[in-house]
Scaffold this motif. Structure first.
Motif, PDB file in Angstrom:
ATOM      1  N   THR A   1      24.818   3.159   5.552  1.00  0.00           N
ATOM      2  CA  THR A   1      25.065   1.763   5.882  1.00  0.00           C
ATOM      3  C   THR A   1      24.714   0.842   4.718  1.00  0.00           C
ATOM      4  O   THR A   1      24.973  -0.339   4.756  1.00  0.00           O
ATOM      5  CB  THR A   1      24.236   1.320   7.104  1.00  0.00           C
ATOM      6  N   LEU A   2      24.105   1.395   3.672  1.00  0.00           N
ATOM      7  CA  LEU A   2      23.633   0.544   2.586  1.00  0.00           C
ATOM      8  C   LEU A   2      24.698   0.300   1.524  1.00  0.00           C
ATOM      9  O   LEU A   2      24.662  -0.705   0.836  1.00  0.00           O
ATOM     10  CB  LEU A   2      22.405   1.182   1.911  1.00  0.00           C
ATOM     11  N   GLY A   3      25.609   1.218   1.381  1.00  0.00           N
ATOM     12  CA  GLY A   3      26.655   1.045   0.387  1.00  0.00           C
ATOM     13  C   GLY A   3      26.208   1.319  -1.036  1.00  0.00           C
ATOM     14  O   GLY A   3      26.825   0.855  -1.988  1.00  0.00           O
ATOM     15  N   LEU A   4      25.096   2.060  -1.193  1.00  0.00           N
ATOM     16  CA  LEU A   4      24.625   2.432  -2.522  1.00  0.00           C
ATOM     17  C   LEU A   4      24.202   3.893  -2.530  1.00  0.00           C
ATOM     18  O   LEU A   4      23.808   4.441  -1.502  1.00  0.00           O
ATOM     19  CB  LEU A   4      23.432   1.571  -2.949  1.00  0.00           C
ATOM     20  N   THR A   5      24.273   4.513  -3.714  1.00  0.00           N
ATOM     21  CA  THR A   5      23.822   5.890  -3.889  1.00  0.00           C
ATOM     22  C   THR A   5      22.827   5.943  -5.038  1.00  0.00           C
ATOM     23  O   THR A   5      23.121   5.466  -6.130  1.00  0.00           O
ATOM     24  CB  THR A   5      25.011   6.824  -4.206  1.00  0.00           C
ATOM     25  N   GLN A   6      21.668   6.517  -4.790  1.00  0.00           N
ATOM     26  CA  GLN A   6      20.582   6.510  -5.778  1.00  0.00           C
ATOM     27  C   GLN A   6      20.949   7.299  -7.037  1.00  0.00           C
ATOM     28  O   GLN A   6      21.522   8.377  -6.986  1.00  0.00           O
ATOM     29  CB  GLN A   6      19.338   7.141  -5.164  1.00  0.00           C
ATOM     30  N   ILE A   7      20.606   6.682  -8.197  1.00  0.00           N
ATOM     31  CA  ILE A   7      20.781   7.410  -9.458  1.00  0.00           C
ATOM     32  C   ILE A   7      19.526   7.256 -10.316  1.00  0.00           C
ATOM     33  O   ILE A   7      19.576   7.332 -11.529  1.00  0.00           O
ATOM     34  CB  ILE A   7      22.009   6.911 -10.250  1.00  0.00           C
ATOM     35  N   SER A   8      18.382   7.022  -9.661  1.00  0.00           N
ATOM     36  CA  SER A   8      17.121   6.861 -10.390  1.00  0.00           C
ATOM     37  C   SER A   8      16.643   8.198 -10.940  1.00  0.00           C
ATOM     38  O   SER A   8      17.276   9.233 -10.734  1.00  0.00           O
ATOM     39  CB  SER A   8      16.060   6.244  -9.475  1.00  0.00           C
ATOM     40  N   LYS A   9      15.465   8.172 -11.570  1.00  0.00           N
ATOM     41  CA  LYS A   9      14.939   9.338 -12.283  1.00  0.00           C
ATOM     42  C   LYS A   9      15.026  10.620 -11.468  1.00  0.00           C
ATOM     43  O   LYS A   9      15.537  11.638 -11.912  1.00  0.00           O
ATOM     44  CB  LYS A   9      13.479   9.089 -12.669  1.00  0.00           C
ATOM     45  N   GLU A  10      14.501  10.583 -10.237  1.00  0.00           N
ATOM     46  CA  GLU A  10      14.445  11.818  -9.449  1.00  0.00           C
ATOM     47  C   GLU A  10      15.826  12.215  -8.954  1.00  0.00           C
ATOM     48  O   GLU A  10      16.086  13.362  -8.647  1.00  0.00           O
ATOM     49  CB  GLU A  10      13.505  11.618  -8.250  1.00  0.00           C
ATOM     50  N   ASN A  11      16.723  11.215  -8.841  1.00  0.00           N
ATOM     51  CA  ASN A  11      18.088  11.455  -8.381  1.00  0.00           C
ATOM     52  C   ASN A  11      18.129  12.155  -7.035  1.00  0.00           C
ATOM     53  O   ASN A  11      18.960  13.025  -6.787  1.00  0.00           O
ATOM     54  CB  ASN A  11      18.871  12.264  -9.420  1.00  0.00           C
ATOM     55  N   ILE A  12      17.173  11.792  -6.169  1.00  0.00           N
ATOM     56  CA  ILE A  12      17.162  12.368  -4.822  1.00  0.00           C
ATOM     57  C   ILE A  12      17.001  11.247  -3.809  1.00  0.00           C
ATOM     58  O   ILE A  12      16.562  10.152  -4.137  1.00  0.00           O
ATOM     59  CB  ILE A  12      16.010  13.378  -4.629  1.00  0.00           C
ATOM     60  N   GLN A  13      17.381  11.543  -2.589  1.00  0.00           N
ATOM     61  CA  GLN A  13      17.189  10.608  -1.499  1.00  0.00           C
ATOM     62  C   GLN A  13      16.397  11.325  -0.421  1.00  0.00           C
ATOM     63  O   GLN A  13      16.838  12.314   0.140  1.00  0.00           O
ATOM     64  CB  GLN A  13      18.537  10.127  -0.968  1.00  0.00           C
ATOM     65  N   LYS A  14      15.209  10.813  -0.145  1.00  0.00           N
ATOM     66  CA  LYS A  14      14.329  11.478   0.802  1.00  0.00           C
ATOM     67  C   LYS A  14      14.753  11.148   2.233  1.00  0.00           C
ATOM     68  O   LYS A  14      14.897   9.999   2.584  1.00  0.00           O
ATOM     69  CB  LYS A  14      12.883  11.053   0.561  1.00  0.00           C
ATOM     70  N   SER A  15      14.902  12.166   3.030  1.00  0.00           N
ATOM     71  CA  SER A  15      15.259  12.054   4.453  1.00  0.00           C
ATOM     72  C   SER A  15      16.418  11.082   4.673  1.00  0.00           C
ATOM     73  O   SER A  15      16.423  10.303   5.610  1.00  0.00           O
ATOM     74  CB  SER A  15      14.038  11.601   5.285  1.00  0.00           C
TER      75      SER A  15
END
Length: 324
Positions: free
Chosen positions: A171-185
């Motif tokens: 629902t956020l319309g974004l995908t993480q690309i930070s250092k860890e490149n992971i999305q928790k849960s």
């Protein structure tokens, strides 16, 4: 004015307590529990002969013994113009917190927006942040609103729904690309520096929302819209709290452009919660903070569809980011 604001969007739908203007003194039960994210909007007018009025968030409505008051908000006009805030427990007042930045004027209308946060109340008047008041009584005990003194009240509204918690990534319309490149849960990991890819690139009609809390001794923070491939920064929003400047700029072809600083009112304050809405128009970006239009920034980077990344860093606690 930017009509995209989160508070204005909801205040249009806030439940009114009555169709007729409330009579003063006004005492009424609050129908639902005040949780973090709840908003109370009070609109009214200060009479010419007013010396003071107060808005009290109470635990009960007893007169003898007098009900506890979790948050006493008391503008005073006699002698020195100020707002006094306090808490009444077991019929004893605590220490007064006094604000001399007085937004109320006699014979003028006002809109008070009170937001309940986890650790404090946040108050804005006529769109301007005025004060923070730390909870001394658990706000979940508040069940009554009282308004007393010389004041005319036009309407009272509540929004009980809370959206301070991060929503699911879809629902956020974004995908993480930070250092860890992971999305928790399944949720974005909102540590700083934060960087995320917009699921749809920028263009007219697109909106980005950043929610956060300014650190206590914050100096500055930045919110950037970036063209990921070239790393050009199309929009650099840089509130500097130490000098009360809201700097805007672009970083194009490895060089910063000319800063823009003009602003009617600096919208940020140490410790405050904020919702920044960035709306992309055909010719410019429009930015609103906590329900009030703040600035426009004409596009210097013309290839809007190349803007595909949001970056946030600085002296804030990031709570939520969204794009649509």
């Amino acid at each position: 004015r930017c009509c995209l604001s989160h508070i204005q969007e909801h205040s249009r739908h806030l439940g009114r307590k009555s169709m007729c203007p409330p009579t003063i003194p006004y005492v009424s039960t609050i129908t639902e529990q005040l949780k973090p994210g709840s908003l109370i909007v009070i609109r009214g007018h200060v009479p010419k002969d007013s010396e003071r009025f107060q808005v009290d968030f109470q635990h009960g409505n007893s007169l003898k013994p007098r009900a506890d008051v979790a948050f006493h908000f008391n503008p005073r006009f006699k002698r020195s113009n100020c707002i006094v805030c306090n808490t009444l427990t077991n019929e004893k007042w605590g220490w007064e917190e006094i604000t001399h930045d007085m937004p109320f004027r006699k014979e003028k209308s006002f809109e008070i927006v009170i937001m309940v946060l986890k650790n404090k109340f946040q108050v804005a008047v006529n769109g301007k942040h005025i004060l923070l008041y730390a909870h001394r009584i658990n706000p979940e005990k508040i069940d009554t609103l009282g308004i007393y003194g010389k004041v005319n009240i036009h309407s009272i509204g509540f929004r009980f729904s809370s959206d301070l918690q991060s929503m699911e990534t879809s629902t956020l319309g974004l995908t993480q690309i930070s250092k860890e490149n992971i999305q928790k849960s399944g949720k974005l990991h909102l540590s700083l520096p934060f960087e995320a890819r917009l699921n749809a690139s920028m263009g007219p009609g697109r909106t980005v929302v950043v929610k956060g809390e300014v650190n206590t001794n914050a100096k500055s923070f930045n919110v950037d819209l970036v063209a990921g491939r070239s790393r050009d920064i199309a929009l650099h929003l840089n509130p500097r709290l130490n000098v009360k400047a809201f700097v805007r700029n672009s970083f194009l072809q490895d060089a910063w452009g000319e800063e823009e600083r003009n602003i009617t009112c600096f919208p940020f304050s140490s410790g405050m919660y904020f919702e920044m809405i960035i709306y992309c128009d055909v010719r410019e970006f429009k930015v609103a903070v906590n329900g009030v239009h703040s600035l426009e920034y004409k596009h210097r980077f013309k290839d809007l569809s190349s803007i595909d990344t949001l970056a946030v860093d600085g002296d804030i606690r990031l709570l939520d980011v969204r794009s649509w």
